[in-house]
Design an enzyme around this catalytic site. Sequence first.
Site, short mmCIF file in Angstrom:
data_model
loop_
_atom_site.label_atom_id
_atom_site.label_comp_id
_atom_site.label_asym_id
_atom_site.label_seq_id
_atom_site.Cartn_x
_atom_site.Cartn_y
_atom_site.Cartn_z
N ARG A 165 6.48 8.58 -5.83
CA ARG A 165 6.22 9.32 -7.33
C ARG A 165 7.48 10.13 -7.22
O ARG A 165 7.28 10.39 -6.57
CB ARG A 165 5.00 9.49 -7.10
CG ARG A 165 3.59 8.58 -6.78
CD ARG A 165 2.59 9.61 -6.92
NE ARG A 165 1.07 8.82 -6.78
CZ ARG A 165 0.85 9.06 -5.60
NH1 ARG A 165 0.40 10.36 -5.17
NH2 ARG A 165 -0.43 8.54 -5.58
N ARG B 34 0.79 -1.03 0.08
CA ARG B 34 -0.26 0.36 -0.55
C ARG B 34 1.27 1.52 0.05
O ARG B 34 0.38 2.24 -0.17
CB ARG B 34 -0.71 -0.02 1.32
CG ARG B 34 -1.52 -1.30 1.08
CD ARG B 34 -2.46 -1.61 2.90
NE ARG B 34 -3.08 -0.66 2.95
CZ ARG B 34 -4.00 0.14 3.77
NH1 ARG B 34 -4.96 -0.95 3.16
NH2 ARG B 34 -4.98 0.89 4.82
N GLU C 130 -4.21 8.40 18.07
CA GLU C 130 -4.13 6.90 17.79
C GLU C 130 -3.00 6.52 18.68
O GLU C 130 -1.42 7.26 18.70
CB GLU C 130 -4.28 6.97 16.56
CG GLU C 130 -5.42 7.75 15.67
CD GLU C 130 -5.57 7.31 14.54
OE1 GLU C 130 -4.96 5.93 13.83
OE2 GLU C 130 -6.53 7.19 13.49
N ARG D 232 -3.95 -6.56 16.06
CA ARG D 232 -3.10 -4.70 16.33
C ARG D 232 -5.00 -4.03 17.17
O ARG D 232 -6.07 -4.25 15.80
CB ARG D 232 -3.10 -3.98 15.45
CG ARG D 232 -0.78 -4.70 15.85
CD ARG D 232 -0.20 -4.88 16.73
NE ARG D 232 0.57 -3.59 17.17
CZ ARG D 232 0.56 -3.32 18.82
NH1 ARG D 232 1.12 -4.40 19.32
NH2 ARG D 232 0.94 -1.59 18.77
N ARG E 90 -0.51 8.46 14.81
CA ARG E 90 -0.60 10.03 13.71
C ARG E 90 -2.26 10.53 14.84
O ARG E 90 -2.63 10.52 16.03
CB ARG E 90 -1.12 9.38 12.93
CG ARG E 90 -2.75 8.51 12.75
CD ARG E 90 -2.56 7.83 11.59
NE ARG E 90 -4.26 6.88 11.37
CZ ARG E 90 -5.04 6.59 10.36
NH1 ARG E 90 -4.47 7.05 9.17
NH2 ARG E 90 -5.61 6.23 10.60
N TYR F 125 -6.52 -7.73 5.36
CA TYR F 125 -5.58 -6.48 5.90
C TYR F 125 -6.67 -5.28 4.82
O TYR F 125 -5.71 -5.57 3.45
CB TYR F 125 -4.75 -6.05 6.43
CG TYR F 125 -3.87 -4.77 6.55
CD1 TYR F 125 -4.68 -3.79 7.39
CD2 TYR F 125 -2.48 -4.05 5.97
CE1 TYR F 125 -4.23 -2.38 7.13
CE2 TYR F 125 -2.05 -2.96 6.64
CZ TYR F 125 -2.76 -2.07 7.12
OH TYR F 125 -2.36 -0.42 6.93
N ASP G 163 -8.87 -2.33 2.09
CA ASP G 163 -9.56 -1.29 2.33
C ASP G 163 -11.42 -1.58 2.23
O ASP G 163 -11.58 -2.58 1.65
CB ASP G 163 -9.16 -0.66 1.21
CG ASP G 163 -7.73 0.36 0.68
OD1 ASP G 163 -7.27 0.50 2.02
OD2 ASP G 163 -6.69 -0.13 -0.21
#
Length: 368
Positions: free
Chosen positions: A174, A170, A298, A247, A278, A346, A348
Amino acid sequence: MYDYLIVGAGLYGAVFAQKAHEAHKKTLVIDKRPHIAGNAYTEETNGIHVHKYGAHIFHTDSDEVWSFLNRFSRFNRFTNCPIANYYGRLYPLPFNMHTFYQLWGVTDPAKAREMIEKQRAEAGITRARNLEEQAIALIGNDLYRILVKGYTEKQWGRPCRELPASILARLPVRLVFDNNYFDSLYQGIPVGGYTQMVANMLEGIEVQLSTDYLKERDFFRKISKKIIYTGPIDEYFRYACGPLEYRSVRFEEEMLDIPNYQGNAVVNYTDPDTPWTRIIEHKWFDYRGQPGTIISKEYSREWAPGSEPFYPVNNARNSALYQKYKALAKGEPDIVFGGRLGEYLYCDMDTVIRRSLALCRSEGLLPA
């Protein structure tokens, strides 16, 4: 007698329930939590839709998924452009020319590529055996050390050398000045929040909340022809093969009487010394001039009974253990195990929806 009992009112269960209802199947949805929408649940506070289980930013390349969701909500034009904070120094994510300029002072894509290639060659990794080697082989040591290692080890609670390389699938890199984290054709946040979107999906469908299937499984099996189960597969089988590892995340939410805390929806803290992974500032997901702000810090932690399982730890041990549970599931002909917990995934949100729609096809609720 219900044609389908759906255990779990998250996205997987809600999508299936909607299609079953549309096909005139008698359907019941239950969830042990007191709310619908699973981990995508949002709650409005002072005009701000708070993502109570962490940031959920929808993105997909699937026309089918996008068209389906837009039946139940409009989406805004939110673009995910997270920032990394490493000991107070800020770097744009995903890795792009802005990041390379901050890190090395380069403005030429060829020079950035040269820096990455030089570090990759110095590492001499020909076959990545773990996440650390995969990261260095992809992006070199500087990016790994500053932007990957600390954050990843806090999130997973394990050294990167003990994590599978597949986690980095993931991770976009670029050589352009583009801070958009996702390459997806469609991206945004449901106007009105995810909870309202899921409520619209479940309109006209019987829903029972604060209902634990596993405590009343004999009763529910008697009143259901088929069960779609989206809870943890190991818990369903009473941990017969041993517990799978997850987790979990603890959130510290603060309401602040200021208009702007960090100027961005998502800031990752990638150094190992900051205890949180984060900070989310929720108003920027759907800014409508709200005067105050709400943030969530978090903290990643190991899952324990009573806490919410968020991320499956898909290492070799757990993958082998899941296969044992998958074999047990074949002995339950009237039960389908689906979703991130039922399939130990895991993934999206769009993947969850696509898998639910695929199940609808296999059940004859959609054309093949």
